[in-house]
Design a protein around this motif. Structure first.
Motif, mmCIF file in Angstrom:
data_model
loop_
_atom_site.group_PDB
_atom_site.id
_atom_site.type_symbol
_atom_site.label_atom_id
_atom_site.label_comp_id
_atom_site.label_asym_id
_atom_site.label_seq_id
_atom_site.Cartn_x
_atom_site.Cartn_y
_atom_site.Cartn_z
ATOM 1 N N GLY A 1 0.767 -1.235 0.000
ATOM 2 C CA GLY A 1 0.000 0.000 0.000
ATOM 3 C C GLY A 1 0.795 1.280 0.000
ATOM 4 N N ALA A 2 2.105 1.209 0.120
ATOM 5 C CA ALA A 2 2.902 2.435 0.096
ATOM 6 C C ALA A 2 3.081 2.909 -1.341
ATOM 7 C CB ALA A 2 4.264 2.209 0.745
ATOM 8 N N PRO A 3 3.043 4.219 -1.586
ATOM 9 C CA PRO A 3 3.274 4.738 -2.937
ATOM 10 C C PRO A 3 4.770 4.896 -3.188
ATOM 11 C CG PRO A 3 2.736 6.545 -1.477
ATOM 12 C CD PRO A 3 2.696 5.292 -0.631
ATOM 13 N N GLN A 4 5.518 3.861 -2.889
ATOM 14 C CA GLN A 4 6.972 3.934 -2.861
ATOM 15 C C GLN A 4 7.565 2.555 -3.110
ATOM 16 O OE1 GLN A 4 10.467 4.710 0.513
ATOM 17 N NE2 GLN A 4 8.334 4.971 1.040
ATOM 18 N N LEU A 5 8.550 2.486 -3.998
ATOM 19 C CA LEU A 5 9.285 1.253 -4.237
ATOM 20 C C LEU A 5 10.456 1.203 -3.261
ATOM 21 C CD1 LEU A 5 9.312 1.355 -8.150
ATOM 22 C CD2 LEU A 5 7.792 0.013 -6.677
ATOM 23 N N ARG A 6 10.286 0.421 -2.226
ATOM 24 C CA ARG A 6 11.304 0.362 -1.161
ATOM 25 C C ARG A 6 11.437 -1.085 -0.714
ATOM 26 N NH1 ARG A 6 12.255 4.684 2.594
ATOM 27 N NH2 ARG A 6 13.578 4.071 4.351
ATOM 28 N N GLU A 7 12.553 -1.703 -0.981
ATOM 29 C CA GLU A 7 12.789 -3.099 -0.606
ATOM 30 C C GLU A 7 13.663 -3.159 0.642
ATOM 31 O OE1 GLU A 7 12.422 -5.698 -4.691
ATOM 32 O OE2 GLU A 7 14.427 -5.071 -4.061
ATOM 33 N N ARG A 8 13.246 -3.988 1.599
ATOM 34 C CA ARG A 8 14.011 -4.182 2.822
ATOM 35 C C ARG A 8 13.990 -5.663 3.217
ATOM 36 N NH1 ARG A 8 15.558 -0.023 1.429
ATOM 37 N NH2 ARG A 8 15.838 1.922 2.591
ATOM 38 N N LEU A 9 15.071 -6.098 3.861
ATOM 39 C CA LEU A 9 15.198 -7.481 4.306
ATOM 40 C C LEU A 9 14.622 -7.627 5.710
ATOM 41 C CD1 LEU A 9 18.168 -9.847 3.817
ATOM 42 C CD2 LEU A 9 17.252 -9.575 6.118
ATOM 43 N N PHE A 10 13.825 -8.681 5.907
ATOM 44 C CA PHE A 10 13.205 -8.953 7.214
ATOM 45 C C PHE A 10 13.523 -10.382 7.650
ATOM 46 C CE2 PHE A 10 10.719 -5.442 5.694
ATOM 47 C CZ PHE A 10 10.273 -4.770 6.824
ATOM 48 N N LEU A 11 13.909 -10.542 8.906
ATOM 49 C CA LEU A 11 13.969 -11.848 9.554
ATOM 50 C C LEU A 11 12.958 -11.846 10.693
ATOM 51 C CD1 LEU A 11 17.778 -12.717 9.875
ATOM 52 C CD2 LEU A 11 16.087 -13.883 8.473
ATOM 53 N N VAL A 12 12.019 -12.775 10.653
ATOM 54 C CA VAL A 12 10.972 -12.865 11.674
ATOM 55 C C VAL A 12 11.145 -14.189 12.406
ATOM 56 C CG1 VAL A 12 8.504 -12.982 12.112
ATOM 57 C CG2 VAL A 12 9.372 -11.412 10.382
ATOM 58 N N GLY A 13 11.416 -14.114 13.696
ATOM 59 C CA GLY A 13 11.601 -15.322 14.492
ATOM 60 C C GLY A 13 10.390 -15.624 15.359
ATOM 61 N N VAL A 14 9.998 -16.885 15.378
ATOM 62 C CA VAL A 14 8.858 -17.331 16.186
ATOM 63 C C VAL A 14 9.295 -18.568 16.972
ATOM 64 C CG1 VAL A 14 6.455 -18.103 16.165
ATOM 65 C CG2 VAL A 14 7.256 -16.497 14.420
ATOM 66 N N LYS A 15 8.990 -18.595 18.255
ATOM 67 C CA LYS A 15 9.341 -19.751 19.077
ATOM 68 C C LYS A 15 8.738 -21.031 18.496
ATOM 69 C CE LYS A 15 11.754 -18.647 22.871
ATOM 70 N NZ LYS A 15 12.988 -19.361 23.267
ATOM 71 N N ASN A 16 9.509 -22.113 18.540
ATOM 72 C CA ASN A 16 9.075 -23.376 17.949
ATOM 73 C C ASN A 16 7.721 -23.827 18.492
ATOM 74 O OD1 ASN A 16 11.311 -23.850 16.237
ATOM 75 N ND2 ASN A 16 12.534 -24.544 17.978
ATOM 76 N N GLU A 17 7.486 -23.627 19.790
ATOM 77 C CA GLU A 17 6.241 -24.117 20.376
ATOM 78 C C GLU A 17 5.030 -23.308 19.928
ATOM 79 O OE1 GLU A 17 8.442 -21.820 23.747
ATOM 80 O OE2 GLU A 17 8.936 -23.174 22.083
ATOM 81 N N LEU A 18 5.247 -22.106 19.433
ATOM 82 C CA LEU A 18 4.129 -21.297 18.963
ATOM 83 C C LEU A 18 3.719 -21.639 17.544
ATOM 84 C CD1 LEU A 18 5.104 -17.769 20.376
ATOM 85 C CD2 LEU A 18 3.300 -19.292 21.188
#
Length: 255
Positions: A27-44
């Protein structure tokens, strides 16, 4: 590799392959690429694979544009002096606003931070020579005399935005001297904030350069919201209102 190993040793599962998000897909009116690392606990997440959010707007032809985000400010001349911002400026009334602009206006009739860099005569002459989408390198050599090595100037310098496209990555646009698409003036702090998807009820503080820098350094809030929605899913919750509901219109956007 170090981050991946550390995450695993702490009992986290995270996105392995899909790493990069483009703000225009959310939804942003902007071409902007960024790297994301999302960590979630194994039990979740148990047996579920951890993934980044899927794009909401997939078709580049349907990305929101600069015009979608800032058109209502076109004829509202920005302040130059910071102290003048104590009196907010009235926005133009728009009929049938797009979903993004409705979100950005935040139900407010006035706007703060519509402040720009004062334009000196040399800069103004450059502004007047450039068409939408053009930058410093499109200028005649006679307008480049104040630069010791014009060939090394980045393509983002003296960039006149194109109303009909998303912008490029928003940085500190005061330093880059970004130009309004149809007015011979600098892009204001509020217009830059709109391109980053800060709603008008978010008021920036500090000096003029500090405000431009705050805007440029930020993760676009709508992109951050997309990641937050995804995290809620792994925690077993759903947002009260999803990002998809906020930015999309069934008549105009492929979902």
């Amino acid at each position: 590799d170090y981050l991946k190993a550390k995450f695993k040793s702490l009992g986290y599962k995270f996105n392995e392959d899909q790493l990069v998000l483009n703000s225009a897909n959310f939804g942003a009116p902007q071409l902007r690429e960024r790297l994301f690392l999302v960590g979630v606990k194994n039990e979740l997440c148990e047996q579920n694979e951890v993934r980044l959010p899927e794009p909401i707007i997939r078709n580049p032809e349907q990305f929101y544009t600069v015009k979608d985000a800032i058109e209502d400010l076109e004829n509202v001349w920005p302040y130059v002096l910071m102290e003048d911002d104590q009196q907010p400026l009235a926005k133009a009334t728009m009929i049938n606003t797009n979903p993004l602009l409705t979100y950005l206006q935040a139900g407010l009739r006035n706007v703060h931070n519509h402040i720009m860099t004062d334009t000196r005569e040399t800069a103004l002459q450059r502004f007047q020579m450039l068409q939408q989408g053009q930058n410093f390198h499109h200028l005649d050599d006679s307008y480049k005399g104040t630069y010791s090595n014009p060939q090394r100037t980045q393509n983002t310098v003296y960039l006149r935005l194109n109303y009909n496209n998303p912008s490029g990555t928003v940085l500190n646009i005061r330093k880059s001297m970004w130009i309004h698409p149809v007015k011979d003036r600098a892009v204001s702090i509020r217009e830059a904030a709109r391109l980053q998807t800060f709603p008008d009820n978010f008021v920036f503080m500090g000096s003029k350069d500090a405000q431009y820098q705050q805007v440029g350094n930020a993760v676009p809030p709508l992109l951050g919201r997309a990641v937050a929605d995804q995290l809620l899913y792994y925690l077993g919750h759903s947002p009260i209102k999803s990002l998809k509901e906020i930015i999309t219109s069934p008549q105009t956007v492929d979902i």
